[in-house]
Enzyme design. Sequence first.
Site: not given
Length: 222
Positions: A17, A140
């Site tokens: 990412c 996360d």
Amino acid sequence: MKLADLLMPADVSVKICGLRDAAGVAAAASAGARYVGFVFFPKSPRHLEIPLAASLAVDVPVGVCKVALTVNADDAMLDALTRAVPLDMLQLHGSESPARVMQVKARYGLPVMKAVGVADASDLAQLNAYADVADQLLVDAKPPKGADLPGGNGLTFDWRLLAGRVWRNPWMLAGGLTPLNVAEAIARTGARQIDVSSGVERSPGEKDASLIEQFVQAARAC
């Protein structure tokens, strides 16, 4: 691209990412990443303007899922983004409600991944709520209070919180992962999908091709 196509392989799927240039995209694809992520959040050092993202996206190889990370984006922003960039998935990384997740799915016809920050066991209930509406979950590390970024902070959390957890939809592990700790993270959580950003950078926003290769190899060796 169908979501099932990404989940069929037996080994661990990796998402790189925060890519910002053609070299980073090429490094991710060459290493075997199954997802590439582009960030659209001005406070992030990984933020992209839409025209550059559109240019990068057209060079992503077929079979690699192109994901747009947004934070509490309104319809005007998402309209502009989806018109210009050939995307396969939207990642909602803000405080979007389950109702907003459903609205985004209906409006754009793309799979939606919802990120949820975890610091302790009390945060796990949110995952259950979003599992009912999102196509995928991204688990996360919860950002520190007052942090500018909702993710990409290089923080981990207690992976044992996820041991034995099962949701109705696929999920991805993120938060402070590096080539050195990704094997332990997979072993402790049972994750079959892994997301990395700062852990493969030489400096904030600058990806390192060697670290990307090391990370993917370490994840797949599990």
